[in-house]
Design a protein around this motif. Structure first.
Motif, PDB file in Angstrom:
ATOM      1  N   ILE A 277       0.789  -1.347   0.190  1.00 56.94           N
ATOM      2  CA  ILE A 277       0.152   0.010  -0.019  1.00 56.94           C
ATOM      3  C   ILE A 277       0.810   1.124   0.064  1.00 56.94           C
ATOM      4  O   ILE A 277       0.649   2.262  -0.491  1.00 56.94           O
ATOM      5  CB  ILE A 277      -1.033  -0.090   1.213  1.00 56.94           C
ATOM      6  CG1 ILE A 277      -1.741  -1.128   1.378  1.00 56.94           C
ATOM      7  CG2 ILE A 277      -1.861   1.266   1.179  1.00 56.94           C
ATOM      8  CD1 ILE A 277      -2.476  -1.686  -0.141  1.00 56.94           C
ATOM      9  N   SER A 278       2.113   1.196   0.535  1.00 54.32           N
ATOM     10  CA  SER A 278       2.896   2.311   0.715  1.00 54.32           C
ATOM     11  C   SER A 278       3.595   2.796  -0.710  1.00 54.32           C
ATOM     12  O   SER A 278       3.809   3.964  -0.876  1.00 54.32           O
ATOM     13  CB  SER A 278       4.075   1.966   1.784  1.00 54.32           C
ATOM     14  OG  SER A 278       4.733   0.994   0.840  1.00 54.32           O
ATOM     15  N   LEU A 279       3.371   1.833  -1.670  1.00 49.77           N
ATOM     16  CA  LEU A 279       3.628   2.207  -3.056  1.00 49.77           C
ATOM     17  C   LEU A 279       2.745   2.847  -3.848  1.00 49.77           C
ATOM     18  O   LEU A 279       3.193   3.437  -4.820  1.00 49.77           O
ATOM     19  CB  LEU A 279       4.167   0.874  -3.715  1.00 49.77           C
ATOM     20  CG  LEU A 279       5.373   0.194  -2.997  1.00 49.77           C
ATOM     21  CD1 LEU A 279       5.618  -1.095  -3.895  1.00 49.77           C
ATOM     22  CD2 LEU A 279       6.657   0.923  -3.265  1.00 49.77           C
ATOM     23  N   LEU A 280       1.535   2.857  -3.380  1.00 44.64           N
ATOM     24  CA  LEU A 280       0.378   3.209  -4.433  1.00 44.64           C
ATOM     25  C   LEU A 280      -0.027   4.724  -4.362  1.00 44.64           C
ATOM     26  O   LEU A 280      -0.253   5.373  -3.266  1.00 44.64           O
ATOM     27  CB  LEU A 280      -0.785   2.422  -3.891  1.00 44.64           C
ATOM     28  CG  LEU A 280      -1.000   0.958  -4.077  1.00 44.64           C
ATOM     29  CD1 LEU A 280      -2.202   0.436  -3.809  1.00 44.64           C
ATOM     30  CD2 LEU A 280      -0.466   0.543  -5.440  1.00 44.64           C
ATOM     31  N   ALA A 281       0.436   5.333  -5.400  1.00 46.54           N
ATOM     32  CA  ALA A 281      -0.305   6.712  -5.592  1.00 46.54           C
ATOM     33  C   ALA A 281      -1.771   6.661  -6.031  1.00 46.54           C
ATOM     34  O   ALA A 281      -2.447   7.779  -5.899  1.00 46.54           O
ATOM     35  CB  ALA A 281       0.474   7.490  -6.725  1.00 46.54           C
ATOM     36  N   GLY A 282      -2.380   5.796  -6.649  1.00 46.32           N
ATOM     37  CA  GLY A 282      -3.595   5.677  -7.121  1.00 46.32           C
ATOM     38  C   GLY A 282      -3.600   3.935  -7.558  1.00 46.32           C
ATOM     39  O   GLY A 282      -2.827   3.082  -7.786  1.00 46.32           O
ATOM     40  N   TRP A 283      -5.073   3.500  -7.745  1.00 54.39           N
ATOM     41  CA  TRP A 283      -5.231   2.191  -8.401  1.00 54.39           C
ATOM     42  C   TRP A 283      -6.741   1.986  -8.655  1.00 54.39           C
ATOM     43  O   TRP A 283      -7.698   3.037  -8.301  1.00 54.39           O
ATOM     44  CB  TRP A 283      -4.835   1.198  -7.134  1.00 54.39           C
ATOM     45  CG  TRP A 283      -5.704   0.869  -5.930  1.00 54.39           C
ATOM     46  CD1 TRP A 283      -6.446   2.176  -5.191  1.00 54.39           C
ATOM     47  CD2 TRP A 283      -6.237  -0.247  -5.050  1.00 54.39           C
ATOM     48  NE1 TRP A 283      -7.182   1.636  -4.093  1.00 54.39           N
ATOM     49  CE2 TRP A 283      -6.936   0.365  -4.007  1.00 54.39           C
ATOM     50  CE3 TRP A 283      -5.843  -1.316  -5.344  1.00 54.39           C
ATOM     51  CZ2 TRP A 283      -7.585  -0.268  -2.967  1.00 54.39           C
ATOM     52  CZ3 TRP A 283      -6.328  -2.142  -4.346  1.00 54.39           C
ATOM     53  CH2 TRP A 283      -7.084  -1.766  -3.093  1.00 54.39           C
ATOM     54  N   GLY A 284      -6.889   0.901  -9.639  1.00 59.98           N
ATOM     55  CA  GLY A 284      -8.181   0.770 -10.165  1.00 59.98           C
ATOM     56  C   GLY A 284      -9.056   0.266  -8.760  1.00 59.98           C
ATOM     57  O   GLY A 284      -8.571  -0.385  -7.828  1.00 59.98           O
ATOM     58  N   ALA A 285     -10.458   0.469  -8.789  1.00 61.74           N
ATOM     59  CA  ALA A 285     -11.222   0.085  -8.044  1.00 61.74           C
ATOM     60  C   ALA A 285     -11.884  -1.102  -7.866  1.00 61.74           C
ATOM     61  O   ALA A 285     -12.747  -1.721  -7.072  1.00 61.74           O
ATOM     62  CB  ALA A 285     -12.659   1.128  -7.718  1.00 61.74           C
ATOM     63  N   ASP A 286     -11.350  -2.039  -9.021  1.00 58.98           N
ATOM     64  CA  ASP A 286     -11.590  -3.325  -9.106  1.00 58.98           C
ATOM     65  C   ASP A 286     -11.519  -4.448  -8.014  1.00 58.98           C
ATOM     66  O   ASP A 286     -12.110  -5.466  -7.648  1.00 58.98           O
ATOM     67  CB  ASP A 286     -11.096  -3.943 -10.346  1.00 58.98           C
ATOM     68  CG  ASP A 286      -9.694  -3.931 -10.593  1.00 58.98           C
ATOM     69  OD1 ASP A 286      -9.342  -2.665 -10.503  1.00 58.98           O
ATOM     70  OD2 ASP A 286      -9.018  -4.954 -10.688  1.00 58.98           O
ATOM     71  N   HIS A 287     -10.210  -4.118  -7.190  1.00 52.56           N
ATOM     72  CA  HIS A 287      -9.727  -4.913  -6.076  1.00 52.56           C
ATOM     73  C   HIS A 287     -10.833  -4.926  -5.027  1.00 52.56           C
ATOM     74  O   HIS A 287     -11.236  -6.269  -4.495  1.00 52.56           O
ATOM     75  CB  HIS A 287      -8.524  -4.669  -5.599  1.00 52.56           C
ATOM     76  CG  HIS A 287      -8.102  -5.627  -4.555  1.00 52.56           C
ATOM     77  ND1 HIS A 287      -8.347  -5.310  -3.305  1.00 52.56           N
ATOM     78  CD2 HIS A 287      -6.973  -6.511  -4.507  1.00 52.56           C
ATOM     79  CE1 HIS A 287      -7.599  -6.165  -2.465  1.00 52.56           C
ATOM     80  NE2 HIS A 287      -6.930  -6.904  -3.385  1.00 52.56           N
ATOM     81  N   ARG A 288     -11.330  -4.038  -4.718  1.00 49.84           N
ATOM     82  CA  ARG A 288     -12.257  -3.780  -3.589  1.00 49.84           C
ATOM     83  C   ARG A 288     -13.592  -4.389  -3.906  1.00 49.84           C
ATOM     84  O   ARG A 288     -14.425  -4.843  -3.164  1.00 49.84           O
ATOM     85  CB  ARG A 288     -12.541  -2.215  -3.250  1.00 49.84           C
ATOM     86  CG  ARG A 288     -13.440  -2.201  -2.015  1.00 49.84           C
ATOM     87  CD  ARG A 288     -13.328  -0.614  -1.375  1.00 49.84           C
ATOM     88  NE  ARG A 288     -13.987  -0.445  -0.137  1.00 49.84           N
ATOM     89  CZ  ARG A 288     -13.937   0.477   0.612  1.00 49.84           C
ATOM     90  NH1 ARG A 288     -13.260   1.768   0.314  1.00 49.84           N
ATOM     91  NH2 ARG A 288     -14.616   0.689   1.863  1.00 49.84           N
ATOM     92  N   ARG A 289     -13.952  -4.299  -5.059  1.00 51.83           N
ATOM     93  CA  ARG A 289     -15.485  -5.010  -5.670  1.00 51.83           C
ATOM     94  C   ARG A 289     -15.390  -6.401  -5.883  1.00 51.83           C
ATOM     95  O   ARG A 289     -16.246  -7.051  -5.519  1.00 51.83           O
ATOM     96  CB  ARG A 289     -15.843  -4.012  -6.974  1.00 51.83           C
ATOM     97  CG  ARG A 289     -16.882  -4.915  -7.723  1.00 51.83           C
ATOM     98  CD  ARG A 289     -17.384  -4.128  -9.008  1.00 51.83           C
ATOM     99  NE  ARG A 289     -16.180  -3.894  -9.907  1.00 51.83           N
ATOM    100  CZ  ARG A 289     -15.965  -4.919 -10.608  1.00 51.83           C
ATOM    101  NH1 ARG A 289     -16.433  -6.176 -10.745  1.00 51.83           N
ATOM    102  NH2 ARG A 289     -14.811  -4.751 -11.580  1.00 51.83           N
ATOM    103  N   GLN A 290     -14.264  -6.802  -6.420  1.00 50.43           N
ATOM    104  CA  GLN A 290     -14.042  -8.185  -6.542  1.00 50.43           C
ATOM    105  C   GLN A 290     -13.197  -8.965  -5.421  1.00 50.43           C
ATOM    106  O   GLN A 290     -13.636 -10.224  -5.418  1.00 50.43           O
ATOM    107  CB  GLN A 290     -13.156  -8.585  -7.830  1.00 50.43           C
ATOM    108  CG  GLN A 290     -13.781  -7.766  -9.251  1.00 50.43           C
ATOM    109  CD  GLN A 290     -12.815  -8.024 -10.431  1.00 50.43           C
ATOM    110  OE1 GLN A 290     -11.572  -8.432 -10.253  1.00 50.43           O
ATOM    111  NE2 GLN A 290     -13.183  -7.935 -11.571  1.00 50.43           N
ATOM    112  N   ASN A 291     -12.665  -8.307  -4.624  1.00 51.51           N
ATOM    113  CA  ASN A 291     -12.028  -9.293  -3.528  1.00 51.51           C
ATOM    114  C   ASN A 291     -12.126  -8.638  -2.173  1.00 51.51           C
ATOM    115  O   ASN A 291     -11.109  -8.241  -1.620  1.00 51.51           O
ATOM    116  CB  ASN A 291     -10.441  -9.222  -4.185  1.00 51.51           C
ATOM    117  CG  ASN A 291      -9.558 -10.490  -3.400  1.00 51.51           C
ATOM    118  OD1 ASN A 291     -10.346 -11.216  -2.481  1.00 51.51           O
ATOM    119  ND2 ASN A 291      -8.690 -10.462  -3.744  1.00 51.51           N
TER     120      ASN A 291
END
Length: 379
Positions: free
Chosen positions: A70-84
């Motif tokens: 998580i410390s590496l993320l400047a941004g990410w797709g919302a699919d992880h929270r929805r799918q997993n």
């Protein structure tokens, strides 16, 4: 001429000062260069610290080679929270900062991805999957658009051809984030398990297998064609009956087609996303009782109960999110033990999963990730 004690002392003090100065100065970060899955050479001035992970689900890979992805993320797709959601809950418990990571769209398709939002986050690297890079339909334009904006982009993938692309993708990610040794350690572990499976399967006949994707949640029957889970079935010593029927990576066959094919082995995939649809529930944090109850209900549905695989007690359930995830080596081991129980009698997929959880994963990998039908040997 022999130096006086005062001169010796002065020389020692000067040497100490030089040493302290060197220690106090931060080590200069070296540039890193990789060749991504599209054959592109990508050079960063230093390991990436601000990544836009266009497909959020690729956090599953980062979490195996970095202790705090998580410390590496400047941004990410919302699919992880929805799918997993089960994995997301574990990341949230351990890394609360995940809640504040900006999203850049859904991450599943180019249409759902926001190029403008990604650029606005000023990342030092954007990670794209093959599908987001457009390789399903020929060269896409996201790579060119990021390059034109002066932003580095690399393509990795764990979905379309997992047996071909997973290990190269882990090597690429490991080097880009400065964690090559950790990535190589996982790769060595993966290769050891893969070699064992290959050795045990020499000369084995391949039973016919049907994999029912997202079982119970939708109309029968979604299934993998070529690639994706088909790669896992083949690597585990089975023959995927849908590979000859479907033209692409995934698709649907009718219940009538399934009954006519009557495969020797039936494997359903499930997840926590199917709980509200009364489908097969498997996943991180899911109890074995919940998994078993949902599987019994699934196998009792009209049509499926008529399959020889169900009658012969060769019906099984597998966590769908082993897909698009380097954890799939555990799924292959589990499938191989189901397909060829005599050849894998001493192999323990749960022990393999536990070792990955303890040695590599940023989050605990507990819960019912597979299930067997009633009256069968316990997993």
């Amino acid at each position: 001429m022999i130096a006086s004690p005062a001169q010796l002392l002065m020389r020692l003090l000067l040497a100490a000062a030089v040493l302290l100065s060197a220690l106090a100065s931060p080590a200069r970060a070296e540039p890193v260069t990789v060749t991504d899955l599209l054959g592109r050479s990508v050079t960063l001035p230093a390991p990436a610290k601000r990544i836009v992970l266009a497909q959020g689900r690729q956090l599953n890979a980062l979490g195996l080679i970095h202790p705090d992805p998580i410390s590496l993320l400047a941004g990410w797709g919302a699919d992880h929270r929805r799918q997993n959601p089960d994995a997301y809950a574990r990341y949230l418990a351990k890394f609360p900062a995940i809640e504040s990571v900006p999203t850049v769209g859904d991450g599943g398709t180019q249409d759902g991805f926001s190029f403008e939002k990604a650029v606005s986050l000023s990342p030092d690297l954007v990670i794209l999957s093959r599908s987001l890079a457009g390789t399903r339909r020929g060269p896409g334009d996201l790579v060119e658009r990021f390059e034109a904006a002066g932003i580095k982009v690399a393509v990795v993938d764990f979905f379309l051809q997992p047996m071909r692309d997973t290990l190269p993708s882990l090597r690429i990610l490991g080097k880009l984030i400065g964690h090559e040794e950790r990535a190589q350690a996982y790769i060595r572990f993966y290769e050891e398990r893969r070699r064992l499976i290959e050795e045990r399967l020499r000369g084995a006949e391949r039973p016919s297998v049907f994999m029912h994707a997202h079982a119970g949640g939708y109309d029968c029957c979604q299934t993998p064609g070529k690639g994706t889970f088909d790669d896992f079935i083949s690597a585990a010593g089975g023959h995927n009956i849908a590979a000859a029927i479907l033209p692409g990576a995934t698709g649907q066959i009718s219940l009538e087609q399934l009954l006519a094919a009557d495969p020797a082995i039936y494997v359903a995939t499930g997840g926590t996303h199917l709980a509200k649809l009364d489908g097969l529930v498997l996943g991180l944090g899911v109890s074995r009782e919940t998994a078993a109850h949902s599987f019994v209900a699934l196998l009792g549905r009209p049509g499926l109960a008529a399959l020889a695989a169900v009658r012969n007690r060769r019906a099984y359930g597998l966590w769908h999110l082993f897909n698009d995830n380097p954890l799939h080596i555990v799924a292959i081991e589990r499938l191989a033990k189901w397909f060829h129980p005599d050849r894998f009698a001493d192999v323990d997929p749960q022990a393999t999963l536990d070792e990955i959880s303890n040695r590599f994963s940023a989050i605990p990998l507990d819960g019912a990730l597979w299930v067997a039908g009633p009256g069968q040997a316990k997993p």
